[in-house]
Structure formats: C-alpha cells, structure tokens
Design an enzyme around this catalytic site. Structure first.
Site, PDB file in Angstrom:
ATOM      1  N   TYR A 212      29.753 -23.401  34.551  1.00 62.66           N
ATOM      2  CA  TYR A 212      28.948 -22.372  34.008  1.00 62.66           C
ATOM      3  C   TYR A 212      28.524 -21.360  35.158  1.00 62.66           C
ATOM      4  CZ  TYR A 212      25.521 -20.283  30.551  1.00 62.66           C
ATOM      5  OH  TYR A 212      24.820 -19.433  29.967  1.00 62.66           O
TER       6      TYR A 212
ATOM      7  N   SER B  16      24.260 -14.242  32.490  1.00 63.87           N
ATOM      8  CA  SER B  16      23.048 -15.256  32.292  1.00 63.87           C
ATOM      9  C   SER B  16      22.168 -15.271  33.638  1.00 63.87           C
ATOM     10  CB  SER B  16      23.722 -16.872  32.183  1.00 63.87           C
ATOM     11  OG  SER B  16      22.457 -17.863  32.360  1.00 63.87           O
TER      12      SER B  16
HETATM   13  P1  NAD Z   1      26.007 -20.387  20.882  1.00 64.34           P
HETATM   14  O1  NAD Z   1      26.768 -21.715  20.881  1.00 64.34           O
HETATM   15  O2  NAD Z   1      24.995 -20.189  19.688  1.00 64.34           O
HETATM   16  O3  NAD Z   1      27.112 -19.251  20.455  1.00 64.34           O
HETATM   17  C1  NAD Z   1      28.257 -19.202  21.136  1.00 64.34           C
HETATM   18  C2  NAD Z   1      29.450 -18.371  20.372  1.00 64.34           C
HETATM   19  O4  NAD Z   1      30.682 -18.554  21.168  1.00 64.34           O
HETATM   20  C3  NAD Z   1      29.819 -19.036  18.713  1.00 64.34           C
HETATM   21  O5  NAD Z   1      29.989 -18.089  18.196  1.00 64.34           O
HETATM   22  C4  NAD Z   1      31.112 -19.736  19.079  1.00 64.34           C
HETATM   23  O6  NAD Z   1      31.696 -20.084  17.771  1.00 64.34           O
HETATM   24  C5  NAD Z   1      31.547 -18.937  20.148  1.00 64.34           C
HETATM   25  N1  NAD Z   1      32.794 -19.833  21.048  1.00 64.34           N
HETATM   26  C6  NAD Z   1      32.767 -20.741  21.432  1.00 64.34           C
HETATM   27  N2  NAD Z   1      33.911 -21.178  22.064  1.00 64.34           N
HETATM   28  C7  NAD Z   1      34.734 -19.959  21.699  1.00 64.34           C
HETATM   29  C8  NAD Z   1      36.324 -20.081  21.757  1.00 64.34           C
HETATM   30  N3  NAD Z   1      36.903 -20.638  22.601  1.00 64.34           N
HETATM   31  N4  NAD Z   1      36.702 -18.729  21.243  1.00 64.34           N
HETATM   32  C9  NAD Z   1      36.003 -17.943  20.572  1.00 64.34           C
HETATM   33  N5  NAD Z   1      34.613 -18.211  20.478  1.00 64.34           N
HETATM   34  C10 NAD Z   1      33.943 -19.110  21.012  1.00 64.34           C
HETATM   35  O7  NAD Z   1      25.384 -20.004  22.126  1.00 64.34           O
HETATM   36  P2  NAD Z   1      24.456 -18.714  22.709  1.00 64.34           P
HETATM   37  O8  NAD Z   1      23.651 -19.273  23.307  1.00 64.34           O
HETATM   38  O9  NAD Z   1      24.458 -17.701  21.854  1.00 64.34           O
HETATM   39  O10 NAD Z   1      25.724 -18.198  24.015  1.00 64.34           O
HETATM   40  C11 NAD Z   1      26.289 -16.908  23.790  1.00 64.34           C
HETATM   41  C12 NAD Z   1      26.459 -16.346  25.283  1.00 64.34           C
HETATM   42  O11 NAD Z   1      25.157 -16.128  25.751  1.00 64.34           O
HETATM   43  C13 NAD Z   1      26.996 -17.183  26.161  1.00 64.34           C
HETATM   44  O12 NAD Z   1      27.970 -16.745  26.818  1.00 64.34           O
HETATM   45  C14 NAD Z   1      25.942 -18.126  26.865  1.00 64.34           C
HETATM   46  O13 NAD Z   1      26.540 -18.515  28.182  1.00 64.34           O
HETATM   47  C15 NAD Z   1      25.276 -16.856  27.115  1.00 64.34           C
HETATM   48  N6  NAD Z   1      23.783 -17.204  27.322  1.00 64.34           N
HETATM   49  C16 NAD Z   1      22.977 -17.999  26.578  1.00 64.34           C
HETATM   50  C17 NAD Z   1      21.817 -18.466  27.094  1.00 64.34           C
HETATM   51  C18 NAD Z   1      20.834 -19.137  26.208  1.00 64.34           C
HETATM   52  O14 NAD Z   1      19.777 -19.778  26.787  1.00 64.34           O
HETATM   53  N7  NAD Z   1      21.158 -19.458  25.033  1.00 64.34           N
HETATM   54  C19 NAD Z   1      21.274 -17.883  28.213  1.00 64.34           C
HETATM   55  C20 NAD Z   1      21.954 -17.070  29.136  1.00 64.34           C
HETATM   56  C21 NAD Z   1      23.312 -16.793  28.515  1.00 64.34           C
END
Ligand code: NAD
Length: 260
Positions: free
Chosen positions: A155, A142
């Site tokens: 985080y 991130s």
């Molecule tokens: P999201 O909530 O849409 O997806 C998260 C995914 O992780 C889902 O498929 C969920 O089922 C899975 N998950 C959660 N807990 C779990 C567990 N215990 N075991 C297995 N799977 C699990 O979120 P997202 O925004 O797509 O996030 C995905 C990644 O991207 C994360 O690591 C997040 O930190 C990172 N990220 C997101 C953003 C943003 O702005 N959305 C920015 C930077 C980084």
C-alpha cells in the site's frame, strides 16, 4: 471550464469514491460510477443520484486489474458524455501483513489496483483533456503516500508511487489547462479501514479498540476520523477554475497527521 463537467470516478460504489461521486452529482456534474458490489444496490445508488440531482449517472463495473476493461470504461464514458473532463483515480484495496509473510498475489493486486490502473485511465483521458484545454485528474493517494506505517509495504509503495505519477502528469498537463493532484487522506472510516482493524490488532498484538484509539486516531491530532464528505468537498474544489494553479500537489486531508 466546460459545463456541465463529466467525471469518471473509479471505485465509487463505496466509501470515499462514492462520497466524491455524490458530491460531484450534487454540484451538477455527470458521473460514471465504477466498482464492485451488489448489482441491485449499485443500481439503486446510480438511479438515486441521477434522480436527486438531475444529472446523468452511469455505471461500468470494469475491474481495475484488467487494462482492457479500464480502456472500455474510459471509452464508454467518452461516448456517453461526449468527453471526460474529470478523472478521479480512487479504487483501492489494502492488506496488512509483515513483509516476510506478505502474499505475493496480494502485493501485485494492490500495485495493480492502487497504482497501475491510474496509468491506464490517465493515458486514455489525457489526449482529449489537453486538446480541449481543460482537465482535472485527482488521484486519491493517502497519508501513506507521504509517510509509512509497518505491515503495509504494498500500500505504501503504491501510494508513494501515485504521488510521483501525479507530479509527472501535472508537468505534462500544465500548459494545457490540465491539473493533476493527489489527495492524501488520513483515516476515513470506510469498509477498507473497518476490514483492517482486526488484521492490525493481530499483527501488533493489541486489541481492536487500541487499534482505533492508538494506531488510527493516535497519529491524527484532531482525534477523529476524516469524513468522506470532507474529501468530497476537496475534490469538488479541485474541479473549479479557482483551483487552476493547484497542480502537482499532494494535498493532506489528515487531521494534521503528517504535520508531526
Ligand atoms: P472502500 O473499500 O470503501 O472502497 C473501495 C472501492 O474500490 C470500492 O468501490 C470497491 O468496489 C472498489 N474496488 C476495489 N477493487 C477494485 C477493482 N479491482 N476494480 C474496480 N474497483 C475496485 O475503500 P475507501 O476507504 O473508500 O478507499 C478508497 C480510496 O481511498 C483507496 O484508494 C484508498 O487507498 C484511499 N484511502 C482510504 C483511506 C481510508 O482511511 N479509508 C485513507 C487514505 C486513502
């Protein structure tokens, strides 16, 4: 580069992970999906990707807080596909709270899912990748792997941690054709971000509209959310031979956020 490539994408039932998995399938890669959600919806996604792109798409619901389930996921992928060439550590959760009120179990869960699970998957995948002389490890970190924001202690700690682990894995894989990189997105409008809008509004004492405009898009000079497809495209590029010298990098895809 082996063909077709076989990938595991953790946390790929939603958001960025699903976008990466879909982009991989579109590029002819076999994919192991993982994550939580409604069983029928997950099956529809899995079967849909498989049919649309004529690749093998499987699903394993391993909980990323459970090392034995993570090992079983990696082993199932290896058995089903013959080998794992690409590993995307993407599963993640968020919790927004002042540190003095931060629930201990939430802190532990964020470290387990966002950081420690990547150790277990990488440990399982690394030997085979090194032996075959090809591997791509992509950690979805991130912008918070590079800079901090208040109320996100767990985080930010996990994301800085995974950027560090990425560098170590890159050094260990460098002579074996195995690259490891961290992708550092700014705000992408996924369920993870939508859930934190009301919490951030509460912690900062501002409206949800202000959270979107000033807290999320304020620091992103492009003034728009990063698109899931943009992250998918970067992940696809990292899998190519053209990206063979990109390793140990923390690649910002944040509309210019950490540039200022
Ligand atoms: P999201 O909530 O849409 O997806 C998260 C995914 O992780 C889902 O498929 C969920 O089922 C899975 N998950 C959660 N807990 C779990 C567990 N215990 N075991 C297995 N799977 C699990 O979120 P997202 O925004 O797509 O996030 C995905 C990644 O991207 C994360 O690591 C997040 O930190 C990172 N990220 C997101 C953003 C943003 O702005 N959305 C920015 C930077 C980084």
């Amino acid at each position: 580069m082996p063909a077709p490539l076989n990938a595991v994408v953790t946390g790929s039932t939603s958001g960025i992970g699903l976008g990466i998995a879909a982009a991989f399938a579109e590029n002819g890669m076999n994919v192991m999906l993982n994550g939580f959600g409604d069983a029928d919806e997950i099956e529809a996604t899995r079967a849909g990707l498989e049919k649309k792109h004529d690749v093998a798409v499987r699903y394993n619901g391993a909980d990323m807080t459970k090392p034995e389930e993570i090992r079983a996921l990696m082993s199932e992928a290896e058995t089903a596909f013959g080998q794992v060439d690409v590993l995307v550590n993407n599963a993640g959760i968020q919790h927004v709270s002042k540190i003095e009120e931060f629930p201990e179990e939430k802190f532990d869960a964020i470290i387990a899912i966002n950081l420690v699970s990547a150790f277990h998957t990488t440990k399982a995948a690394m030997a085979g990748m090194k032996q075959r002389g090809f591997g791509r490890i992509i950690n979805v970190a991130s912008a918070h792997g590079l800079v901090a924001s208040p109320f996100k202690s767990a985080y930010v700690a996990a994301k800085h941690g995974i950027v560090g682990m990425t560098k170590t894995v890159a050094l260990e894989g460098a002579e074996f054709g195995v690259t490891a990189n961290a992708i550092c997105p700014g705000y992408v409008k996924t369920p993870l971000v939508e859930k934190q809008i009301p919490d951030t509004a509460r912690e900062r004492g501002i409206s949800e509209e202000d959270v979107i405009k000033n807290v999320m898009l304020g620091p992103q000079p492009t003034k728009r959310f990063v698109e899931v497809a943009e992250v998918g495209a970067l992940a696809c590029f990292l899998c190519t031979d053209g990206a063979a010298s990109i390793t140990g990098a923390a690649l910002q895809i944040d509309g210019g956020w950490v540039a200022h």
